[in-house]
Design a protein around this motif. Structure first.
Motif, mmCIF file in Angstrom:
data_model
loop_
_atom_site.group_PDB
_atom_site.id
_atom_site.type_symbol
_atom_site.label_atom_id
_atom_site.label_comp_id
_atom_site.label_asym_id
_atom_site.label_seq_id
_atom_site.Cartn_x
_atom_site.Cartn_y
_atom_site.Cartn_z
ATOM 1 N N PHE A 191 -21.911 -1.045 -22.889
ATOM 2 C CA PHE A 191 -21.426 -2.404 -23.145
ATOM 3 C C PHE A 191 -20.000 -2.407 -23.716
ATOM 4 O O PHE A 191 -19.107 -3.039 -23.142
ATOM 5 C CB PHE A 191 -22.397 -3.146 -24.060
ATOM 6 N N PRO A 192 -19.732 -1.704 -24.831
ATOM 7 C CA PRO A 192 -18.338 -1.686 -25.327
ATOM 8 C C PRO A 192 -17.355 -1.050 -24.342
ATOM 9 O O PRO A 192 -16.208 -1.496 -24.238
ATOM 10 C CB PRO A 192 -18.416 -0.878 -26.627
ATOM 11 N N ILE A 193 -17.819 -0.027 -23.589
ATOM 12 C CA ILE A 193 -16.923 0.591 -22.591
ATOM 13 C C ILE A 193 -16.573 -0.433 -21.503
ATOM 14 O O ILE A 193 -15.425 -0.533 -21.059
ATOM 15 C CB ILE A 193 -17.570 1.850 -21.966
ATOM 16 N N GLY A 194 -17.572 -1.224 -21.097
ATOM 17 C CA GLY A 194 -17.340 -2.271 -20.094
ATOM 18 C C GLY A 194 -16.333 -3.293 -20.573
ATOM 19 O O GLY A 194 -15.449 -3.716 -19.820
ATOM 20 N N ILE A 195 -16.434 -3.677 -21.858
ATOM 21 C CA ILE A 195 -15.483 -4.651 -22.421
ATOM 22 C C ILE A 195 -14.073 -4.068 -22.449
ATOM 23 O O ILE A 195 -13.094 -4.757 -22.157
ATOM 24 C CB ILE A 195 -15.937 -5.094 -23.837
ATOM 25 N N VAL A 196 -13.963 -2.778 -22.790
ATOM 26 C CA VAL A 196 -12.649 -2.112 -22.806
ATOM 27 C C VAL A 196 -12.031 -2.124 -21.406
ATOM 28 O O VAL A 196 -10.840 -2.437 -21.240
ATOM 29 C CB VAL A 196 -12.769 -0.669 -23.343
ATOM 30 N N LEU A 197 -12.844 -1.810 -20.385
ATOM 31 C CA LEU A 197 -12.324 -1.795 -19.008
ATOM 32 C C LEU A 197 -11.909 -3.199 -18.553
ATOM 33 O O LEU A 197 -10.874 -3.371 -17.894
ATOM 34 C CB LEU A 197 -13.376 -1.222 -18.052
ATOM 35 N N LEU A 198 -12.710 -4.212 -18.910
ATOM 36 C CA LEU A 198 -12.330 -5.594 -18.586
ATOM 37 C C LEU A 198 -10.997 -5.945 -19.237
ATOM 38 O O LEU A 198 -10.125 -6.561 -18.618
ATOM 39 C CB LEU A 198 -13.398 -6.575 -19.101
ATOM 40 N N THR A 199 -10.841 -5.542 -20.499
ATOM 41 C CA THR A 199 -9.610 -5.835 -21.236
ATOM 42 C C THR A 199 -8.412 -5.158 -20.573
ATOM 43 O O THR A 199 -7.353 -5.774 -20.392
ATOM 44 C CB THR A 199 -9.728 -5.373 -22.707
ATOM 45 N N VAL A 200 -8.569 -3.893 -20.188
ATOM 46 C CA VAL A 200 -7.476 -3.152 -19.544
ATOM 47 C C VAL A 200 -7.068 -3.844 -18.244
ATOM 48 O O VAL A 200 -5.871 -4.052 -17.977
ATOM 49 C CB VAL A 200 -7.894 -1.681 -19.271
ATOM 50 N N GLY A 201 -8.049 -4.231 -17.429
ATOM 51 C CA GLY A 201 -7.753 -4.912 -16.170
ATOM 52 C C GLY A 201 -7.028 -6.228 -16.385
ATOM 53 O O GLY A 201 -6.071 -6.553 -15.676
ATOM 54 N N MET A 202 -7.458 -6.994 -17.398
ATOM 55 C CA MET A 202 -6.819 -8.286 -17.674
ATOM 56 C C MET A 202 -5.425 -8.113 -18.284
ATOM 57 O O MET A 202 -4.544 -8.935 -18.072
ATOM 58 C CB MET A 202 -7.697 -9.140 -18.598
ATOM 59 N N LEU A 203 -5.234 -7.030 -19.057
ATOM 60 C CA LEU A 203 -3.890 -6.771 -19.616
ATOM 61 C C LEU A 203 -2.886 -6.503 -18.503
ATOM 62 O O LEU A 203 -1.713 -6.837 -18.617
ATOM 63 C CB LEU A 203 -3.928 -5.589 -20.597
ATOM 64 N N PHE A 204 -3.365 -5.906 -17.411
ATOM 65 C CA PHE A 204 -2.495 -5.733 -16.245
ATOM 66 C C PHE A 204 -2.074 -7.095 -15.699
ATOM 67 O O PHE A 204 -0.902 -7.336 -15.411
ATOM 68 C CB PHE A 204 -3.206 -4.937 -15.148
ATOM 69 N N LYS A 205 -3.055 -8.002 -15.567
ATOM 70 C CA LYS A 205 -2.758 -9.329 -15.010
ATOM 71 C C LYS A 205 -1.796 -10.101 -15.918
ATOM 72 O O LYS A 205 -0.991 -10.903 -15.449
ATOM 73 C CB LYS A 205 -4.052 -10.129 -14.823
ATOM 74 N N VAL A 206 -1.910 -9.863 -17.241
ATOM 75 C CA VAL A 206 -1.028 -10.542 -18.201
ATOM 76 C C VAL A 206 0.353 -9.883 -18.212
ATOM 77 O O VAL A 206 1.324 -10.480 -18.661
ATOM 78 C CB VAL A 206 -1.652 -10.497 -19.620
ATOM 79 N N ALA A 207 0.450 -8.644 -17.721
ATOM 80 C CA ALA A 207 1.686 -7.836 -17.752
ATOM 81 C C ALA A 207 2.062 -7.471 -19.181
ATOM 82 O O ALA A 207 3.186 -7.696 -19.628
ATOM 83 C CB ALA A 207 2.840 -8.540 -17.061
ATOM 84 N N ALA A 208 1.067 -6.913 -19.907
ATOM 85 C CA ALA A 208 1.333 -6.439 -21.268
ATOM 86 C C ALA A 208 1.603 -4.940 -21.219
ATOM 87 O O ALA A 208 1.058 -4.229 -20.376
ATOM 88 C CB ALA A 208 0.130 -6.731 -22.167
ATOM 89 N N VAL A 209 2.466 -4.462 -22.114
ATOM 90 C CA VAL A 209 2.753 -3.013 -22.203
ATOM 91 C C VAL A 209 1.459 -2.311 -22.604
ATOM 92 O O VAL A 209 0.752 -2.798 -23.472
ATOM 93 C CB VAL A 209 3.858 -2.777 -23.255
ATOM 94 N N PRO A 210 1.074 -1.185 -22.024
ATOM 95 C CA PRO A 210 1.789 -0.352 -21.047
ATOM 96 C C PRO A 210 1.410 -0.624 -19.591
ATOM 97 O O PRO A 210 1.557 0.243 -18.761
ATOM 98 C CB PRO A 210 1.350 1.055 -21.461
ATOM 99 N N PHE A 211 0.912 -1.814 -19.300
ATOM 100 C CA PHE A 211 0.495 -2.138 -17.927
ATOM 101 C C PHE A 211 1.484 -3.115 -17.277
ATOM 102 O O PHE A 211 1.114 -3.944 -16.461
ATOM 103 C CB PHE A 211 -0.913 -2.751 -17.936
ATOM 104 N N HIS A 212 2.757 -3.000 -17.662
ATOM 105 C CA HIS A 212 3.764 -3.988 -17.277
ATOM 106 C C HIS A 212 4.714 -3.501 -16.193
ATOM 107 O O HIS A 212 5.556 -4.278 -15.724
ATOM 108 C CB HIS A 212 4.617 -4.324 -18.505
ATOM 109 N N PHE A 213 4.604 -2.236 -15.762
ATOM 110 C CA PHE A 213 5.653 -1.631 -14.934
ATOM 111 C C PHE A 213 5.898 -2.374 -13.630
ATOM 112 O O PHE A 213 7.007 -2.378 -13.111
ATOM 113 C CB PHE A 213 5.302 -0.169 -14.629
ATOM 114 N N TRP A 214 4.870 -3.014 -13.105
ATOM 115 C CA TRP A 214 5.012 -3.718 -11.828
ATOM 116 C C TRP A 214 5.836 -4.997 -11.956
ATOM 117 O O TRP A 214 6.492 -5.417 -11.005
ATOM 118 C CB TRP A 214 3.625 -4.090 -11.277
ATOM 119 N N ALA A 215 5.806 -5.626 -13.134
ATOM 120 C CA ALA A 215 6.319 -6.999 -13.279
ATOM 121 C C ALA A 215 7.803 -7.164 -12.924
ATOM 122 O O ALA A 215 8.143 -8.030 -12.101
ATOM 123 C CB ALA A 215 6.027 -7.529 -14.678
ATOM 124 N N PRO A 216 8.739 -6.384 -13.507
ATOM 125 C CA PRO A 216 10.163 -6.636 -13.209
ATOM 126 C C PRO A 216 10.496 -6.524 -11.720
ATOM 127 O O PRO A 216 11.204 -7.376 -11.169
ATOM 128 C CB PRO A 216 10.892 -5.563 -14.028
#
Length: 456
Positions: A191-216
């Motif tokens: 359950f907590p691992i699933g929440i972490v993975l959901l958070t990581v995926g959504m941080l990409f969509k938000v373009a937060a560091v360190p998942f921001h490289f695609w945005a510029p």
């Protein structure tokens, strides 16, 4: 649910208008239709929370954010008239894609089931991939579409993996059941691992560091109107959905999870602002500005119980300023090879109104008083400070000061440099969107309770 059905129906109508050769009616009819959808959505506001076959959950939170998404889509559709005037045969396609994208956005924030959440995110993402690569004659647009598609597919895979782990732990996709079960004493490690993975995926969509490289790269390469959509609507949808996910799953944020959110927030603000200082391309600069604003928005995750109203206010202030800024960029950079700052030289002399609107929107993003951006940061900092995160607020204040540097670089270029060329024409819809969006920004800055009280 009625809102979602109405949006999908409107999207189909847009495609029918093309078949019936009623292209000139597409933009006005779509705007009127979206105003009707807004009225339907408003009629559901304040009703008791209701679930439709456990797939769609209509609540104050979902209707408030859906209203914001619809308003932003009205602005984006209005801007489409001038932006796609050279592609009249494809205008129904572009507008319909934006309407279907809105359907995905509403589904993402109104889900009552994790399957519906994933369906919403895929509808939104696929529409964005198509729009990013829609300028087929330009290599940068093709590159942007491909880059966004590849990175977005990885993020969707991570989100799906997270959903699978949550299902494995709880035996259900239904968020009400998951919410009830998550309060039990013994929870599987999945359950907590699933929440972490959901958070990581959504941080990409938000373009937060360190998942921001695609945005510029994607922001710079995409057509300017698509960049406006990504920078405002897509970002707001992602952060609102992440907030709802963490609230609804009763993710009691553990100490280590809180530390990660704080670090990601600090990094997003700092990296975004420092990189923005070096940019000469305005779209690229606003991409890094968006990364820094993602850092500010993530601060609301530290006070999940009380910050829904603050998040709605911040996202509204940011999105309205973004729409106003991109309206001016669309006008100035039309028929130009790039969106460099040199295109804006002397705009204060050749077009004082648009220069004033762009200045106001940049000042709002920087957090200067009377604009909504200032009060958004004020309420956010106050809330996070009360929760005891002093260091984070100090970093946020320093970053707000840094951001003034690159916003003023563009403002000074408009008022101190000699104009390159004078532009003729006064496109009504671009002016209307720019003026209305910045006026709305100032109104909610002067009367913040109009938005804040919706969810408090």
């Amino acid at each position: 649910m009625n809102t979602l059905i109405a949006i999908i129906g409107l999207g189909v109508f847009c495609l029918l208008f093309e078949i019936l050769n009623l292209r000139k009616a597409i933009i006005p009819v779509t705007i009127i239709g979206l105003l009707g959808v807004l009225a339907i959505n408003y009629s559901e506001f304040g009703l008791t929370e209701s679930y439709y076959n456990n797939m769609i959950a209509v609540s104050k939170y979902s209707t408030a954010f859906s209203s914001l998404f619809i308003v932003l889509t009205i602005f984006l559709v209005a801007l489409s008239y001038n932006f796609y005037e050279d592609h009249q045969t494809k205008i129904s396609d572009y507008v319909a894609i934006k309407i279907f994208l809105l359907a995905g956005a509403v589904a993402m924030v109104s889900f009552g089931n994790l399957a519906m959440f994933f369906l919403g995110i895929e509808v939104l993402s696929i529409a964005l991939y198509v729009l990013a690569a829609s300028d087929r004659t330009k290599i940068k647009s093709n590159e942007a579409g491909m880059k966004y598609f590849l990175m977005g597919s990885f993020a969707s895979g991570i989100i799906l993996f997270g959903i699978c782990l949550i299902y494995g732990a709880m035996g259900s996709f239904d968020v009400v059941e998951i919410s009830d079960l998550s309060q039990s004493a013994e929870l599987p490690i999945w359950f907590p691992i699933g929440i972490v993975l959901l958070t990581v995926g959504m941080l990409f969509k938000v373009a937060a560091v360190p998942f921001h490289f695609w945005a510029p790269d994607v922001y710079e390469g995409s057509p300017a109107l698509t960049t406006a959509l990504m920078s405002t609507l897509a970002k707001v949808v992602a952060i609102a959905t992440l907030y709802k996910l963490l609230t609804i799953l009763n993710a009691e944020l553990s100490e280590s999870y809180v530390i990660v959110i704080v670090i990601v927030s600090m990094l997003s603000m700092t990296v975004g602002n420092i990189m923005a200082l070096r940019q000469v391309n305005v779209k690229r600069m606003l991409a890094y500005s968006g990364i820094s604003h993602a850092g500010f928005m993530l601060m609301t995750l530290l006070t999940l119980a009380t910050s829904a109203g603050t998040l709605l206010y911040y996202t509204t202030a940011y999105a309205l300023a973004g729409i106003a800024a991109f309206s001016v960029i669309l006008y100035v950079c039309k028929n130009q090879d790039n969106e460099d700052i040199t295109n804006f030289h002397g705009l204060g002399k050749t077009n004082p109104l648009l220069a004033a609107i762009l200045t106001a929107s940049l000042l709002s993003m920087a957090g200067i008083p009377i604009f909504a951006g200032f009060f958004a940061k004020l309420f956010l900092f106050n809330q996070v400070l009360q929760a005891g995160y002093l260091a984070l607020v100090i970093v946020a204040v320093i970053n707000s000061i840094i951001s003034v540097g690159y916003y003023f670089k563009l403002i000074l270029a408009m008022y101190t440099k000699e104009p390159n060329e004078t532009r003729t024409g006064r496109p009504f819809l671009i002016y209307a969107v720019a003026v209305v969006s910045i006026l709305l920004n100032i109104v909610i800055g002067l009367f913040p309770s109009l938005v804040l009280d919706l969810l408090n």
